[in-house]
Design a protein around this motif. Sequence first.
Motif, PDB file in Angstrom:
ATOM      1  N   ALA A  51       0.822  -1.215   0.000  1.00  0.00           N
ATOM      2  CA  ALA A  51       0.000   0.000   0.000  1.00  0.00           C
ATOM      3  C   ALA A  51       0.853   1.261   0.000  1.00  0.00           C
ATOM      4  O   ALA A  51       0.781   2.071   0.921  1.00  0.00           O
ATOM      5  CB  ALA A  51      -0.918  -0.005   1.225  1.00  0.00           C
ATOM      6  N   ASP A  54      -0.992   4.702   0.664  1.00  0.00           N
ATOM      7  CA  ASP A  54      -1.915   4.850   1.784  1.00  0.00           C
ATOM      8  C   ASP A  54      -1.262   5.761   2.823  1.00  0.00           C
ATOM      9  O   ASP A  54      -0.129   5.511   3.242  1.00  0.00           O
ATOM     10  CB  ASP A  54      -2.212   3.482   2.406  1.00  0.00           C
ATOM     11  CG  ASP A  54      -3.332   3.527   3.429  1.00  0.00           C
ATOM     12  OD1 ASP A  54      -3.335   4.443   4.268  1.00  0.00           O
ATOM     13  OD2 ASP A  54      -4.197   2.635   3.386  1.00  0.00           O
ATOM     14  N   SER A 126      -9.784   9.947   9.717  1.00  0.00           N
ATOM     15  CA  SER A 126      -8.472   9.852   9.065  1.00  0.00           C
ATOM     16  C   SER A 126      -7.345   9.783  10.079  1.00  0.00           C
ATOM     17  O   SER A 126      -6.418   8.963   9.956  1.00  0.00           O
ATOM     18  CB  SER A 126      -8.282  11.051   8.131  1.00  0.00           C
ATOM     19  OG  SER A 126      -9.314  11.116   7.170  1.00  0.00           O
ATOM     20  N   ARG A 129      -7.530   6.526  12.088  1.00  0.00           N
ATOM     21  CA  ARG A 129      -7.169   5.387  11.244  1.00  0.00           C
ATOM     22  C   ARG A 129      -5.657   5.178  11.216  1.00  0.00           C
ATOM     23  O   ARG A 129      -5.166   4.050  11.373  1.00  0.00           O
ATOM     24  CB  ARG A 129      -7.695   5.614   9.827  1.00  0.00           C
ATOM     25  CG  ARG A 129      -7.330   4.541   8.832  1.00  0.00           C
ATOM     26  CD  ARG A 129      -7.947   4.824   7.468  1.00  0.00           C
ATOM     27  NE  ARG A 129      -7.584   3.775   6.526  1.00  0.00           N
ATOM     28  CZ  ARG A 129      -6.498   3.798   5.767  1.00  0.00           C
ATOM     29  NH1 ARG A 129      -5.671   4.839   5.814  1.00  0.00           N
ATOM     30  NH2 ARG A 129      -6.226   2.792   4.947  1.00  0.00           N
ATOM     31  N   VAL A 180      -9.041  11.503   4.424  1.00  0.00           N
ATOM     32  CA  VAL A 180      -9.632  10.515   3.523  1.00  0.00           C
ATOM     33  C   VAL A 180     -11.045  10.195   3.990  1.00  0.00           C
ATOM     34  O   VAL A 180     -11.450  10.546   5.100  1.00  0.00           O
ATOM     35  CB  VAL A 180      -8.781   9.223   3.446  1.00  0.00           C
ATOM     36  CG1 VAL A 180      -7.386   9.525   2.919  1.00  0.00           C
ATOM     37  CG2 VAL A 180      -8.690   8.547   4.819  1.00  0.00           C
ATOM     38  N   LYS A 184     -14.054   5.166   1.182  1.00  0.00           N
ATOM     39  CA  LYS A 184     -12.992   4.703   0.281  1.00  0.00           C
ATOM     40  C   LYS A 184     -11.867   3.969   1.011  1.00  0.00           C
ATOM     41  O   LYS A 184     -11.112   3.226   0.384  1.00  0.00           O
ATOM     42  CB  LYS A 184     -12.403   5.901  -0.476  1.00  0.00           C
ATOM     43  CG  LYS A 184     -13.410   6.686  -1.328  1.00  0.00           C
ATOM     44  CD  LYS A 184     -13.816   5.910  -2.555  1.00  0.00           C
ATOM     45  CE  LYS A 184     -14.788   6.706  -3.414  1.00  0.00           C
ATOM     46  NZ  LYS A 184     -14.170   7.826  -4.121  1.00  0.00           N
ATOM     47  N   TYR A 185     -11.740   4.183   2.322  1.00  0.00           N
ATOM     48  CA  TYR A 185     -10.628   3.608   3.078  1.00  0.00           C
ATOM     49  C   TYR A 185     -11.173   2.834   4.282  1.00  0.00           C
ATOM     50  O   TYR A 185     -12.063   3.312   4.989  1.00  0.00           O
ATOM     51  CB  TYR A 185      -9.672   4.707   3.569  1.00  0.00           C
ATOM     52  CG  TYR A 185      -8.871   5.366   2.469  1.00  0.00           C
ATOM     53  CD1 TYR A 185      -7.548   5.018   2.242  1.00  0.00           C
ATOM     54  CD2 TYR A 185      -9.452   6.339   1.653  1.00  0.00           C
ATOM     55  CE1 TYR A 185      -6.800   5.623   1.228  1.00  0.00           C
ATOM     56  CE2 TYR A 185      -8.718   6.952   0.638  1.00  0.00           C
ATOM     57  CZ  TYR A 185      -7.397   6.589   0.432  1.00  0.00           C
ATOM     58  OH  TYR A 185      -6.672   7.187  -0.573  1.00  0.00           O
ATOM     59  N   ASP A 186     -10.602   1.648   4.510  1.00  0.00           N
ATOM     60  CA  ASP A 186     -10.980   0.819   5.647  1.00  0.00           C
ATOM     61  C   ASP A 186     -10.327   1.370   6.915  1.00  0.00           C
ATOM     62  O   ASP A 186      -9.151   1.754   6.903  1.00  0.00           O
ATOM     63  CB  ASP A 186     -10.526  -0.624   5.409  1.00  0.00           C
ATOM     64  CG  ASP A 186     -11.099  -1.595   6.422  1.00  0.00           C
ATOM     65  OD1 ASP A 186     -10.752  -1.491   7.610  1.00  0.00           O
ATOM     66  OD2 ASP A 186     -11.888  -2.461   6.013  1.00  0.00           O
ATOM     67  N   LEU A 190      -4.872  -1.374   5.451  1.00  0.00           N
ATOM     68  CA  LEU A 190      -4.249  -0.532   4.437  1.00  0.00           C
ATOM     69  C   LEU A 190      -4.959  -0.706   3.096  1.00  0.00           C
ATOM     70  O   LEU A 190      -5.477  -1.778   2.783  1.00  0.00           O
ATOM     71  CB  LEU A 190      -2.770  -0.893   4.289  1.00  0.00           C
ATOM     72  CG  LEU A 190      -1.866  -0.584   5.475  1.00  0.00           C
ATOM     73  CD1 LEU A 190      -0.468  -1.152   5.236  1.00  0.00           C
ATOM     74  CD2 LEU A 190      -1.797   0.911   5.750  1.00  0.00           C
ATOM     75  N   ARG A 191      -4.961   0.349   2.309  1.00  0.00           N
ATOM     76  CA  ARG A 191      -5.544   0.310   0.973  1.00  0.00           C
ATOM     77  C   ARG A 191      -4.444  -0.045  -0.020  1.00  0.00           C
ATOM     78  O   ARG A 191      -3.519   0.738  -0.240  1.00  0.00           O
ATOM     79  CB  ARG A 191      -6.159   1.663   0.632  1.00  0.00           C
ATOM     80  CG  ARG A 191      -6.866   1.671  -0.718  1.00  0.00           C
ATOM     81  CD  ARG A 191      -7.460   3.035  -0.981  1.00  0.00           C
ATOM     82  NE  ARG A 191      -8.192   3.064  -2.242  1.00  0.00           N
ATOM     83  CZ  ARG A 191      -8.785   4.144  -2.719  1.00  0.00           C
ATOM     84  NH1 ARG A 191      -8.749   5.269  -2.033  1.00  0.00           N
ATOM     85  NH2 ARG A 191      -9.413   4.098  -3.873  1.00  0.00           N
ATOM     86  N   VAL A 196      -5.394   6.655  -5.039  1.00  0.00           N
ATOM     87  CA  VAL A 196      -5.515   7.558  -3.905  1.00  0.00           C
ATOM     88  C   VAL A 196      -6.701   8.481  -4.152  1.00  0.00           C
ATOM     89  O   VAL A 196      -6.909   8.968  -5.267  1.00  0.00           O
ATOM     90  CB  VAL A 196      -4.199   8.356  -3.684  1.00  0.00           C
ATOM     91  CG1 VAL A 196      -3.785   9.121  -4.928  1.00  0.00           C
ATOM     92  CG2 VAL A 196      -4.325   9.293  -2.503  1.00  0.00           C
TER      93      VAL A 196
END
Length: 534
Positions: A51, A54, A126, A129, A180, A184-186, A190-191, A196
């Motif tokens: 990632a 990320d 964000s 996370r 973010v 779109k992001y867990d 990690l994405r 992005v």
Amino acid sequence: MNRKTMALTAAAGLLTPALTACGSTSGAGAGSGTIVVGTTDRFEAADYAPAPLDPAYAYDAGTWNILRQTLQTLMHTPRGGGQPVPEAAHDCRFTDTGNESYRCVLRPGLTFADGSPLTAQDVKFSIERVRAIKDENGPSSLLSTIDTVETKGADTVVFHLKTADATFPYKLSTPAAGIVSAKKYDAKKLREGFTVDGSGPYTMKAEVKGNRLVRAVFSKNPHYKGDLKLQNDKAELRAFDDSDAMGKALESGTIHMVSRTLSPAQITELSNKPPKGIKLVPMPGLEIRYLGFNTDAPGVKDKAVRQALAAAVDRNALIAKVYGKSAQPLYSLVPTTVTGHVNSFFNKYGEANTAKAADLLKAAGIKTPVKLTLNYTNDHYGDGTAAEFEALKTQLNSTQLFDITVQGADWAAFRPAQKKGDYAAYGLGWFPDYADADNFLAPFLEQDNFLGTPYANPTVRTKLIPESRRAVDRGLAGPAIAEMQDIVAEDVPVLPLWQGKQYVAARDGITGVEWSVNAISDLQLWELGRGVSG
């Protein structure tokens, strides 16, 4: 701040969508509307680093330079440097006298690039996370002084800090605090890949070959609301394998500007005899290079060995042989142009003092020559690294106090081995997250430090770092900052070697070049435009 190969079959499945989404950009060049910037930074996905873009993982100058174009932060470094100013925020300030509560009010009408609203809850998500994922290679340490994050309505976020931290506004200006969306992001994962999504000045499409990003194409984000003023509608960052290939592309007109990294030979040539239509632009720089030590490793566990290396190394000769005008000697982790700098290593050891090195080893009862391998990465910091370590080997062996060998490795293997403690001594660079002495000391000395070093000094960790962060007037942090530099010179968990000078080269007709890279090596593509050269 530093970086990242997975098996190609695994990478192909992961990265194909990015390649498909981008389409071809191979026609971009001097005749197109896109402003194309070259770099020798490598952007790779890996089995241990799937990632790279990320914000919970990315923590090197190259990937941050992509995130700065695409993710918004509450604060940002203004064009001319100095203290950070609001970006996604309308207003940010400490709300108490102890610098332990920091409130930001967002600009009205903020949205992500897809048009969905951006609220204080997204900021909270964000930040929390990054802290929850706490990737060992990531930037979560920059947010370590946060205790809790509170939202008040849709537009206000309050950071309650564990201890006073006058540097906190600087940290909110880094991609570690990039905003973010939970859509779109867990929150806990990690994405992966090279996509992005954010609310920054540009959207980005990636062209990927194998496991590497080779082009990042940035298009103006029509929904952007922030402090930055864009001078172009489209820009491209194009990755090259080496400085020579990048330089040829600039001369041919395939690209318009080069940022990172020109070789020392190129800088000399462009300075003395630039090709027609190309200009070399010098800029302030705060990059540093140093030797780091696994202070538990047998070869360097005794402090006297590290001190003897500090006494024996000849920084001026090293720079003259390898880097020329692109570097200057550094005698502290804190660069000479940063408030609080002290020449601690020069004050203690002088320059290339073989007699002092011999005395240190003799007093500690250490037999000479001391056998030691210096490890370095041969594909991460530019073309001069291998020559630098050969020069270090030659000058240290010439003292007859050391028996030095050097060993290079690709970054993908080097960085994990260094973090695991496989190397007794190794070379690394540091591009600061923000231009404050704290960011040249704490990342190396605090718990969960960037190096993963076993070195720990309780006075530094429990007294001096917290003390230095209480001062809003950073000049008042000087005594604590100076004491930390002196402790580093005494214990030598790291050995600073040189401070870099930045240069970019650009073709005539490209404006804003002088603002395109700031002192902490942030690439600011929005500053570049087209016009009549001066």
